[in-house]
Scaffold this motif. Structure first.
Motif, PDB file in Angstrom:
ATOM      1  N   MET A 155      -6.127 -13.177 -12.499  1.00  0.00           N
ATOM      2  CA  MET A 155      -5.816 -12.254 -11.863  1.00  0.00           C
ATOM      3  C   MET A 155      -5.328 -11.159 -12.482  1.00  0.00           C
ATOM      4  O   MET A 155      -4.934  -9.893 -11.894  1.00  0.00           O
ATOM      5  CB  MET A 155      -4.006 -12.614 -11.181  1.00  0.00           C
ATOM      6  N   ALA A 156      -5.371 -10.495 -13.781  1.00  0.00           N
ATOM      7  CA  ALA A 156      -5.240  -9.937 -14.607  1.00  0.00           C
ATOM      8  C   ALA A 156      -6.534  -8.286 -13.906  1.00  0.00           C
ATOM      9  O   ALA A 156      -6.605  -7.151 -14.174  1.00  0.00           O
ATOM     10  CB  ALA A 156      -5.633  -9.679 -15.901  1.00  0.00           C
ATOM     11  N   ASN A 157      -7.348  -8.485 -13.011  1.00  0.00           N
ATOM     12  CA  ASN A 157      -8.227  -7.373 -12.702  1.00  0.00           C
ATOM     13  C   ASN A 157      -8.327  -7.388 -11.559  1.00  0.00           C
ATOM     14  O   ASN A 157      -9.276  -6.856 -10.547  1.00  0.00           O
ATOM     15  CB  ASN A 157      -9.802  -8.566 -12.668  1.00  0.00           C
ATOM     16  N   LEU A 158      -7.388  -7.839 -10.799  1.00  0.00           N
ATOM     17  CA  LEU A 158      -6.752  -7.293  -9.359  1.00  0.00           C
ATOM     18  C   LEU A 158      -6.054  -5.946  -9.440  1.00  0.00           C
ATOM     19  O   LEU A 158      -5.324  -6.048 -10.113  1.00  0.00           O
ATOM     20  CB  LEU A 158      -6.008  -8.304  -8.349  1.00  0.00           C
ATOM     21  N   HIS A 159      -5.828  -5.063  -7.953  1.00  0.00           N
ATOM     22  CA  HIS A 159      -5.669  -3.723  -8.576  1.00  0.00           C
ATOM     23  C   HIS A 159      -5.321  -3.223  -6.805  1.00  0.00           C
ATOM     24  O   HIS A 159      -6.159  -3.944  -5.704  1.00  0.00           O
ATOM     25  CB  HIS A 159      -6.732  -2.745  -9.205  1.00  0.00           C
ATOM     26  N   GLY A 160      -3.643  -3.154  -6.887  1.00  0.00           N
ATOM     27  CA  GLY A 160      -3.440  -3.137  -5.204  1.00  0.00           C
ATOM     28  C   GLY A 160      -3.375  -0.945  -5.322  1.00  0.00           C
ATOM     29  O   GLY A 160      -2.928  -0.747  -6.010  1.00  0.00           O
ATOM     30  N   ILE A 161      -4.031  -0.802  -4.902  1.00  0.00           N
ATOM     31  CA  ILE A 161      -4.287   0.429  -4.064  1.00  0.00           C
ATOM     32  C   ILE A 161      -3.595   1.047  -2.403  1.00  0.00           C
ATOM     33  O   ILE A 161      -4.066   0.484  -1.700  1.00  0.00           O
ATOM     34  CB  ILE A 161      -5.243   1.285  -4.292  1.00  0.00           C
ATOM     35  N   VAL A 162      -2.453   1.834  -2.603  1.00  0.00           N
ATOM     36  CA  VAL A 162      -1.707   2.372  -1.396  1.00  0.00           C
ATOM     37  C   VAL A 162      -2.867   4.323  -1.598  1.00  0.00           C
ATOM     38  O   VAL A 162      -2.211   4.775  -2.482  1.00  0.00           O
ATOM     39  CB  VAL A 162      -1.181   2.759  -1.367  1.00  0.00           C
ATOM     40  N   ASP A 163      -3.197   4.758  -0.488  1.00  0.00           N
ATOM     41  CA  ASP A 163      -3.946   5.626  -0.328  1.00  0.00           C
ATOM     42  C   ASP A 163      -2.582   6.595   0.650  1.00  0.00           C
ATOM     43  O   ASP A 163      -3.115   6.347   2.206  1.00  0.00           O
ATOM     44  CB  ASP A 163      -5.581   6.020  -0.223  1.00  0.00           C
ATOM     45  N   MET A 164      -1.499   7.381   0.563  1.00  0.00           N
ATOM     46  CA  MET A 164      -1.216   7.751   1.708  1.00  0.00           C
ATOM     47  C   MET A 164      -1.309   9.544   1.683  1.00  0.00           C
ATOM     48  O   MET A 164      -1.044  10.206   1.123  1.00  0.00           O
ATOM     49  CB  MET A 164       0.209   8.247   0.821  1.00  0.00           C
ATOM     50  N   GLY A 165      -2.459   9.134   2.851  1.00  0.00           N
ATOM     51  CA  GLY A 165      -3.448  10.402   3.369  1.00  0.00           C
ATOM     52  C   GLY A 165      -2.427  10.516   4.792  1.00  0.00           C
ATOM     53  O   GLY A 165      -1.823  10.456   4.953  1.00  0.00           O
ATOM     54  N   SER A 166      -3.364  11.865   4.886  1.00  0.00           N
ATOM     55  CA  SER A 166      -2.532  12.700   6.106  1.00  0.00           C
ATOM     56  C   SER A 166      -2.779  12.238   7.599  1.00  0.00           C
ATOM     57  O   SER A 166      -1.853  12.593   8.325  1.00  0.00           O
ATOM     58  CB  SER A 166      -3.304  14.408   5.793  1.00  0.00           C
ATOM     59  N   ASN A 167      -3.801  11.494   7.420  1.00  0.00           N
ATOM     60  CA  ASN A 167      -4.528  11.129   8.859  1.00  0.00           C
ATOM     61  C   ASN A 167      -4.256   9.586   9.036  1.00  0.00           C
ATOM     62  O   ASN A 167      -3.854   8.685  10.221  1.00  0.00           O
ATOM     63  CB  ASN A 167      -5.878  11.154   9.388  1.00  0.00           C
ATOM     64  N   GLY A 168      -3.522   9.370   7.544  1.00  0.00           N
ATOM     65  CA  GLY A 168      -3.369   7.101   7.913  1.00  0.00           C
ATOM     66  C   GLY A 168      -2.845   6.780   6.288  1.00  0.00           C
ATOM     67  O   GLY A 168      -3.671   7.602   5.447  1.00  0.00           O
ATOM     68  N   ILE A 169      -2.478   6.056   6.075  1.00  0.00           N
ATOM     69  CA  ILE A 169      -1.833   5.044   4.831  1.00  0.00           C
ATOM     70  C   ILE A 169      -2.679   3.992   4.097  1.00  0.00           C
ATOM     71  O   ILE A 169      -2.560   3.047   5.812  1.00  0.00           O
ATOM     72  CB  ILE A 169      -0.923   4.806   5.136  1.00  0.00           C
ATOM     73  N   ARG A 170      -3.601   3.800   3.793  1.00  0.00           N
ATOM     74  CA  ARG A 170      -5.081   2.506   3.485  1.00  0.00           C
ATOM     75  C   ARG A 170      -4.059   2.264   2.380  1.00  0.00           C
ATOM     76  O   ARG A 170      -4.004   2.945   1.082  1.00  0.00           O
ATOM     77  CB  ARG A 170      -6.077   3.547   3.114  1.00  0.00           C
ATOM     78  N   PHE A 171      -4.341   0.709   2.631  1.00  0.00           N
ATOM     79  CA  PHE A 171      -4.099  -0.507   1.416  1.00  0.00           C
ATOM     80  C   PHE A 171      -5.153  -1.425   1.356  1.00  0.00           C
ATOM     81  O   PHE A 171      -6.022  -1.309   1.870  1.00  0.00           O
ATOM     82  CB  PHE A 171      -2.758  -1.575   2.472  1.00  0.00           C
ATOM     83  N   SER A 172      -5.100  -0.736   0.064  1.00  0.00           N
ATOM     84  CA  SER A 172      -6.571  -2.228  -0.216  1.00  0.00           C
ATOM     85  C   SER A 172      -6.187  -3.045  -2.077  1.00  0.00           C
ATOM     86  O   SER A 172      -5.509  -2.491  -2.679  1.00  0.00           O
ATOM     87  CB  SER A 172      -8.008  -1.298  -1.022  1.00  0.00           C
ATOM     88  N   ILE A 173      -6.643  -4.372  -2.106  1.00  0.00           N
ATOM     89  CA  ILE A 173      -6.886  -4.952  -3.234  1.00  0.00           C
ATOM     90  C   ILE A 173      -8.534  -5.421  -3.507  1.00  0.00           C
ATOM     91  O   ILE A 173      -8.823  -5.606  -3.133  1.00  0.00           O
ATOM     92  CB  ILE A 173      -5.997  -5.728  -2.514  1.00  0.00           C
ATOM     93  N   THR A 174      -8.798  -4.532  -4.677  1.00  0.00           N
ATOM     94  CA  THR A 174      -9.806  -4.544  -5.804  1.00  0.00           C
ATOM     95  C   THR A 174      -9.500  -5.375  -6.525  1.00  0.00           C
ATOM     96  O   THR A 174      -9.095  -5.681  -7.672  1.00  0.00           O
ATOM     97  CB  THR A 174     -10.359  -3.414  -6.104  1.00  0.00           C
ATOM     98  N   ASP A 175     -10.884  -5.694  -6.485  1.00  0.00           N
ATOM     99  CA  ASP A 175     -11.439  -6.550  -7.817  1.00  0.00           C
ATOM    100  C   ASP A 175     -12.031  -6.125  -8.831  1.00  0.00           C
ATOM    101  O   ASP A 175     -13.784  -6.789  -8.800  1.00  0.00           O
ATOM    102  CB  ASP A 175     -12.052  -8.695  -7.461  1.00  0.00           C
ATOM    103  N   THR A 176     -11.603  -5.633  -9.915  1.00  0.00           N
ATOM    104  CA  THR A 176     -13.069  -5.706 -11.559  1.00  0.00           C
ATOM    105  C   THR A 176     -13.465  -6.280 -12.260  1.00  0.00           C
ATOM    106  O   THR A 176     -13.431  -6.085 -13.272  1.00  0.00           O
ATOM    107  CB  THR A 176     -11.967  -4.288 -11.559  1.00  0.00           C
ATOM    108  N   SER A 177     -13.261  -7.848 -12.512  1.00  0.00           N
ATOM    109  CA  SER A 177     -13.930  -8.994 -13.078  1.00  0.00           C
ATOM    110  C   SER A 177     -15.335  -8.437 -12.792  1.00  0.00           C
ATOM    111  O   SER A 177     -16.310  -8.239 -11.906  1.00  0.00           O
ATOM    112  CB  SER A 177     -13.263 -10.192 -12.200  1.00  0.00           C
ATOM    113  N   PRO A 178     -15.746  -8.876 -14.044  1.00  0.00           N
ATOM    114  CA  PRO A 178     -17.245  -9.022 -14.698  1.00  0.00           C
ATOM    115  C   PRO A 178     -17.853 -10.409 -13.545  1.00  0.00           C
ATOM    116  O   PRO A 178     -17.005 -11.083 -13.090  1.00  0.00           O
ATOM    117  CB  PRO A 178     -17.213  -9.162 -16.004  1.00  0.00           C
ATOM    118  N   PRO A 179     -19.082 -10.239 -12.951  1.00  0.00           N
ATOM    119  CA  PRO A 179     -19.681  -8.944 -13.771  1.00  0.00           C
ATOM    120  C   PRO A 179     -20.289  -7.747 -12.260  1.00  0.00           C
ATOM    121  O   PRO A 179     -21.044  -7.257 -12.353  1.00  0.00           O
ATOM    122  CB  PRO A 179     -21.521  -9.814 -13.183  1.00  0.00           C
TER     123      PRO A 179
END
Length: 558
Positions: A1-25
């Protein structure tokens, strides 16, 4: 789970939510395992009363509620609290009650909002563009709802370089420019003309101030092209309209990242506006809101092309603030990885390196002395490596479906979610893998095959046919993708021969298949090998050429 990242992008037109896995490979490709969007325009919210004012309380409540919901989602996925970041751009930065909004978010979620400066927004946007391809070199622009940024970016060996001046940000976002144009047109033609002159002057001044490095200009001159990379929702909407009006209709690749057009097509604003105004049906990838902003984006496109006359090609990128923020945190050795190889590595067979060597040896290393035929430059070592990784990925699919599934692998299949491939790479991989499984296609898939072939050159399409059939031969000899280091079964060699064809000299590509007859397995496979060799030779028959392009092929088994 240490390689999971949650990002919120509060933009002007909308708000985007994402969870990204940066595990190898696959860390280099930043796989997204969850994404959502709240259709809350923080820019429009500030103009709800006609003139600019604070973000209304009901909108702040909606924003906070959606962030709380994402917090629950992150808990469900097991995202570490330290790996969650909330990023805010132009609309939040300039809101009269920005501090109140951020305080409410902190109070309900415990999250600090990272308020990006104009310079950081442009830099991180450029990093997002760099994350979207194996290498980039050119100008970069990010078009949001409230602002647009411009800089230059070069990515090589995992090192991303941008202008020492950072980026220049102007209040010409899709939503902001729509409003300014409405105001200017209400004041008359002179006001509209002055706005366009202001925009052109600002971009020209910015280009000079960015101090584009000499090596980048020299490279562009040597290659005969100067690239502009675009990200942001406003530009993506423009790209989807260009897809709709493509000569390949309907366009077969429903992915904006890696879509590339020439300057003239990008600048054909009249045609784009006609498509938007005349279309009764929804345009794929373009919401009603985006469609309403297309006229403002058209003005921006005209200004950009007037201010930046050296641009020859334009490439659309999926990567933006979220991707750039994560890419910035990656170790250089991860950023330096080829994304195509990283994306395909999890499908590799036990001997993918040896399989790659066999594929490579089936391509001639020189041009034909007669017709100057040669393998396309797009058949790079990285592409061949990815093909070797994917050669057995569909072996578990029922036999009658393998070709069709492989054909769709880069658009709706195993590589569909990889946002680091160009459209040419998607077409090349899909067409080679289709041929590799040598099966029949249903009529609808035959149509898709034809459209995908038209996304690349006739030369590339023919060599996909040839290499895919060679791949079938390799699969016949190594059905598990396992190659013994000490007891090899076959070796391949490709060279050009000059032959007489109807009293004229002609070129022939001779593929030599050397069998190790001391290995029992190779001897047993000889009968099947002959059948596959004949299939490779048939690729050289004129009836199998692509738009009059092809190469005669001869296969010798020895």
């Amino acid at each position: 789970m240490a390689n999971l990242h949650g990002i919120v992008d509060m933009g002007s037109n909308g708000i985007r939510f994402s969870i990204t896995d940066t595990s190898p490979p696959t860390a280099r490709t930043m796989p997204t395992i969850y994404q959502d969007r709240a259709a809350i325009s923080l820019y429009d919210a500030q103009f709800s009363s006609g003139s600019r004012g604070p973000i209304p309380q009901d909108i702040i409540n909606q924003v906070v509620d959606r962030l709380v919901r994402f917090q629950v989602t992150c808990e469900d996925f097991g995202v570490p609290a330290a790996n969650i970041n909330v990023l805010a751009t132009e609309a939040t930065r300039t809101a009269p009650n920005s501090e109140e909004l951020r305080s409410r978010i902190k109070e309900r979620t415990g999250w600090e909002v990272l308020l990006l400066s104009k310079e950081d927004e442009g830099r991180i946007g450029a990093l997002g563009i760099a994350s979207s391809a194996s290498s980039v070199a050119g100008l970069a622009m990010d078009l949001g709802g409230g602002s647009t940024q411009i800089t230059w970016v070069v990515e090589k060996d995992g090192v991303v370089t941008t202008s020492l001046r950072g980026s220049f940000s102007f209040p010409y976002g899709a939503a902001a420019l729509t409003k300014r144009l409405e105001q200017a047109r209400g004041e008359g033609k002179k006001a509209e003309k002055l706005l366009k002159e202001e925009m052109t002057r600002n971009f020209q001044d910015a280009y000079r101030a960015l101090e584009v490095p000499e090596f980048l200009l020299e490279t562009a001159k040597a290659l005969g092209r100067f690239d502009l990379y675009l990200c942001g929702g406003g530009f993506r909407g423009w790209g989807y309209v260009l897809m709709k009006q493509s000569k390949v209709d309907p366009y077969p690749i429903p992915i904006i990242n890696g879509f590339r057009v020439r300057r003239g097509d990008f600048h054909n604003t009249v045609s784009v506006l006609d498509v938007v105004s005349d279309s009764d049906e929804k345009i794929f990838g373009v919401s009603k809101r985006r469609a309403s902003q297309i006229p403002a984006v058209a003005v921006l496109v005209n200004v950009i092309m007037d201010a930046l006359p050296n641009i020859t090609h334009v490439q659309f990128c999926q990567g933006g603030i979220r991707e750039g923020f994560l890419f910035d945190q990656m170790p250089q050795e991860v950023r330096a990885q080829d994304p195509l190889l990283a994306a395909s590595l999890s499908y590799a067979s036990p001997s993918s390196d040896a399989i790659r060597e066999l594929l490579t040896s089936a391509l001639p290393t020189s041009s034909s002395p007669i017709a100057s035929c040669h393998a396309p430059v797009t058949f790079t070592p990285q592409l061949l490596g990815a093909l070797a990784n994917l050669l057995f990925a569909h072996s578990r699919v029922p036999r009658e479906s393998r070709s069709a599934v492989a054909l769709h692998s880069t658009t709706t299949g195993i590589l569909a979610s990889v946002n680091t491939l160009t459209h040419i790479e998607r077409a090349l991989i899909a067409l080679v893998l289709y041929e590799r499984w040598a099966g029949d296609l249903a009529p609808t898939d035959q149509i898709f095959h034809g459209r995908l072939s038209r996304c690349i050159s006739a030369q590339e399409a023919w060599w996909c046919q040839y290499l895919g059939r060679v791949a079938t031969l390799i699969g016949e000899v190594h059905p598990a993708g396992r190659v013994s280091e000490t007891h090899w079964r076959i070796q391949l060699e490709a060279e050009w021969e000059s032959i007489m064809n109807k009293k004229e000299k002609s070129d022939l590509l001779r593929l030599k298949v050397q069998c190790n007859r001391d290995v029992a397995a190779a001897a047993v496979l000889l009968d099947g090998l002959q059948e596959r060799a004949e299939k490779v030779e048939k690729a050289g028959k004129k009836k199998n050429w692509i738009k009059d392009y092809g190469v005669r092929v001869g296969v010798t088994i020895c």
